[in-house]
Design a protein around this motif. Structure first.
Motif, short mmCIF file in Angstrom:
data_model
loop_
_atom_site.label_atom_id
_atom_site.label_comp_id
_atom_site.label_asym_id
_atom_site.label_seq_id
_atom_site.Cartn_x
_atom_site.Cartn_y
_atom_site.Cartn_z
N ASP A 157 0.82 -1.21 0.00
CA ASP A 157 0.00 0.00 0.00
C ASP A 157 0.86 1.26 0.00
OD1 ASP A 157 -2.13 1.72 0.13
OD2 ASP A 157 -2.76 1.17 2.16
N HIS A 158 0.73 2.06 -1.05
CA HIS A 158 1.38 3.36 -1.22
C HIS A 158 2.90 3.24 -1.25
CE1 HIS A 158 0.71 7.68 -1.53
NE2 HIS A 158 1.79 7.86 -0.82
N PRO A 159 3.44 2.61 -2.30
CA PRO A 159 4.90 2.52 -2.43
C PRO A 159 5.50 3.90 -2.68
CG PRO A 159 3.85 1.81 -4.47
CD PRO A 159 2.76 2.00 -3.46
N GLN A 160 6.62 4.16 -2.04
CA GLN A 160 7.33 5.42 -2.25
C GLN A 160 8.79 5.14 -2.59
OE1 GLN A 160 4.73 7.82 1.01
NE2 GLN A 160 6.41 8.97 0.15
N ARG A 161 9.69 5.18 -1.61
CA ARG A 161 11.10 4.99 -1.89
C ARG A 161 11.38 3.59 -2.43
NH1 ARG A 161 10.24 9.01 -1.40
NH2 ARG A 161 9.98 9.25 0.84
N VAL A 162 12.25 3.50 -3.43
CA VAL A 162 12.75 2.24 -3.97
C VAL A 162 14.27 2.30 -3.93
CG1 VAL A 162 12.74 0.64 -5.93
CG2 VAL A 162 10.76 2.14 -5.53
N ARG A 163 14.90 1.31 -3.31
CA ARG A 163 16.36 1.31 -3.15
C ARG A 163 16.95 -0.05 -3.51
NH1 ARG A 163 17.78 6.70 -2.56
NH2 ARG A 163 16.79 7.65 -0.73
N LEU A 164 18.13 -0.04 -4.12
CA LEU A 164 18.89 -1.27 -4.30
C LEU A 164 19.47 -1.73 -2.97
CD1 LEU A 164 20.85 -0.54 -7.60
CD2 LEU A 164 19.26 -2.46 -7.24
N GLY A 165 19.49 -3.03 -2.76
CA GLY A 165 20.07 -3.58 -1.55
C GLY A 165 20.48 -5.02 -1.78
N THR A 166 20.81 -5.71 -0.71
CA THR A 166 21.18 -7.12 -0.81
C THR A 166 20.49 -7.94 0.27
OG1 THR A 166 23.15 -6.74 0.57
CG2 THR A 166 23.45 -6.66 -1.83
N VAL A 167 20.29 -9.20 -0.02
CA VAL A 167 19.79 -10.18 0.94
C VAL A 167 20.69 -11.40 0.87
CG1 VAL A 167 17.38 -9.39 0.84
CG2 VAL A 167 18.18 -11.15 -0.76
N PRO A 168 20.68 -12.26 1.89
CA PRO A 168 21.49 -13.47 1.80
C PRO A 168 21.11 -14.32 0.60
CG PRO A 168 20.72 -13.10 4.05
CD PRO A 168 20.01 -12.10 3.20
N ALA A 169 22.07 -15.01 0.05
CA ALA A 169 21.82 -15.86 -1.11
C ALA A 169 20.70 -16.86 -0.80
CB ALA A 169 23.09 -16.61 -1.49
N GLY A 170 19.74 -16.95 -1.72
CA GLY A 170 18.63 -17.88 -1.54
C GLY A 170 17.50 -17.35 -0.66
N TRP A 171 17.62 -16.13 -0.16
CA TRP A 171 16.59 -15.57 0.72
C TRP A 171 15.29 -15.41 -0.03
CZ3 TRP A 171 13.49 -11.18 0.94
CH2 TRP A 171 13.00 -10.81 2.19
N SER A 172 14.17 -15.75 0.60
CA SER A 172 12.85 -15.60 -0.03
C SER A 172 11.84 -15.04 0.95
CB SER A 172 12.37 -16.94 -0.58
OG SER A 172 12.27 -17.91 0.46
N GLY A 173 12.30 -14.41 1.99
CA GLY A 173 11.41 -13.85 2.98
C GLY A 173 11.86 -14.21 4.38
N VAL A 174 11.37 -13.44 5.36
CA VAL A 174 11.71 -13.69 6.75
C VAL A 174 11.07 -15.01 7.19
CG1 VAL A 174 11.50 -12.86 9.11
CG2 VAL A 174 11.95 -11.25 7.24
N ARG A 175 11.86 -15.85 7.83
CA ARG A 175 11.33 -17.16 8.25
C ARG A 175 10.69 -17.06 9.62
NH1 ARG A 175 15.87 -17.61 5.50
NH2 ARG A 175 16.00 -19.08 3.75
#
Length: 408
Positions: free
Chosen positions: A390-408
């Motif tokens: 709902d109501h996207p504003q800022r968009v930024r490049l970043g990194t996540v751990p390899a294979g990450w698909s969401g908080v477990r």
């Protein structure tokens, strides 16, 4: 085959040491972090995570207000904070709470650092557990835009009612320093020469938008501070530069801004204006103005937070700019050398613009359609759109751990 011969073969294969002792298995290198795009969904307090390419493939989602109930209990017990919370909701929030403004990840991709306007703080969220790792309350009553240092170790955040920028350690949330700004600090930019540029936009939440009442908007300046000592080294009043360029009719409230690759020129948007300006740093003057097509014909008071256009990014190679025409409901790629615009891409109230990881496309957030859209820098044509929160504003490049698909 003799035992000695067998051992020599095994040693050649790395299975045993040359002396006959079993060789240790080679250490397995940790896979590198995965590059992604984070989208701040301001009104629902989430961050959508997408692939960093123009296809914008969904990767996962992060709840950036896991401590919501605790924060609300604190606010309800404090009359001043409660009043500010409600004012933010009814003014800049357009009737909604603002839970996710800006965000960056730590260099190793383990944590997401987020500014939360309605909670007046910055928090670090673990991308493994979803829990708050540290929290920093900003001065005043609202947190706003951020910028991360080139080495990824510090983040600068605007305290928009405290008229101050805090610089925090990304790992611990400890304040490394701060510096004063003009009224309502907004955009922050780190430069390669060790400086932080902050743009203050003044009061944008009242209806005093007539040019004759401009003096009531507050002190709007660019504050330039040393990124190590946090001493203010320069203050730029764009009112003087605009007047010198014969642009007395334009506001001096500098909104989103971006430098060209060698940082000799600053491109920036201002309140109420559909287009952008070019400022030459060394000569300290405005050198060019780009006026873009007008679609919105309503009164100035109908421009959300005075931002006719809000979102500007530079292709890393420097040939093109990508402009979010917020109230005009389009995004457009502009050639930087000629200032000629490409086709207008229909989007719904775009509120930010950034680049894909490969630099081939720009991405704009459609705050009125709850989606993000990628646009090819070469053709200026839309590539794809993907739904987010709902109501996207800022968009930024970043990194996540390899294979990450969401908080477990």
């Amino acid at each position: 085959m003799t035992a000695r011969r067998a051992l020599s073969i095994l040693a050649a294969l790395g299975l045993v040491a040359s002396g006959g002792v079993a060789a240790a298995a080679p250490a397995q290198a940790e896979p590198p972090p995965q590059e992604v795009l984070f989208v701040a969904n301001n009104w629902d307090g989430t961050a959508s995570v997408l692939s960093s390419g123009a296809d914008l493939t969904p990767v996962g989602e992060v709840d950036v207000i896991p401590d919501r109930e605790q924060r609300l209990r604190e606010i309800y017990r404090d009359p001043i904070r409660l009043a500010a919370f409600l004012v933010i909701r009814e003014t800049v929030g357009e009737g909604h709470d603002q839970f996710a403004d800006d965000m960056y990840t730590t260099p190793d991709g383990s944590s997401l650092v987020v500014s939360r306007p309605s909670f007046a703080d910055v928090v670090s969220i673990s991308l493994a557990t979803g829990e708050v790792e540290w929290r920093f309350p900003v001065s005043g009553l609202r947190a706003d835009h951020m910028s991360v240092s080139p080495d990824g170790t510090q983040v600068a955040v605007s305290a928009s009612t405290g008229n101050r920028v805090h610089v925090l350690d990304m790992e611990t949330g400890t304040e490394a320093g701060s510096f004063p700004t003009g009224d309502k600090p907004h955009e922050n930019i780190y430069t390669a020469d060790g400086l932080i540029w902050n743009m203050s936009i003044g009061e944008v939440n009242n209806g005093l938008d007539d040019p004759a009442l401009d003096f009531l908007k507050g002190d709007r300046v660019i504050t330039v501070a040393d990124a190590e000592t946090f001493e203010v080294v320069r203050e730029i009043d764009m009112r003087e530069r605009l007047d010198e360029a014969g642009l007395e009719h334009l506001s001096d409230a500098v909104r989103p801004a971006t430098f060209n690759p060698d940082e000799s020129k600053l491109y920036f948007q201002v309140s109420f204006f559909g287009g952008f300006l070019e400022y030459d740093v060394s000569s300290d003057r405005i050198t060019r103005v780009k006026t873009l097509p007008r679609v919105f014909h309503g009164p100035r008071t109908d421009m959300v937070n005075d931002s006719r256009h809000h979102g500007l990014t530079m292709r890393p190679s420097g040939e093109h700019l990508c402009v979010a025409g917020t109230m005009d409901d389009y995004a457009v790629v502009v050639d930087r050398a000629t200032l000629e615009e490409g086709p207008l891409v229909d989007v719904a109230k775009p509120y930010w613009s950034t680049v894909t990881g490969d630099g081939a496309a720009c991405v704009v957030s459609e705050s009125a359609a709850d989606q993000v859209t990628s646009i090819d820098f070469e053709t200026g044509q839309k590539i794809t759109s993907v739904p987010v929160g709902d109501h996207p504003q800022r968009v930024r490049l970043g990194t996540v751990p390899a294979g990450w698909s969401g908080v477990r």
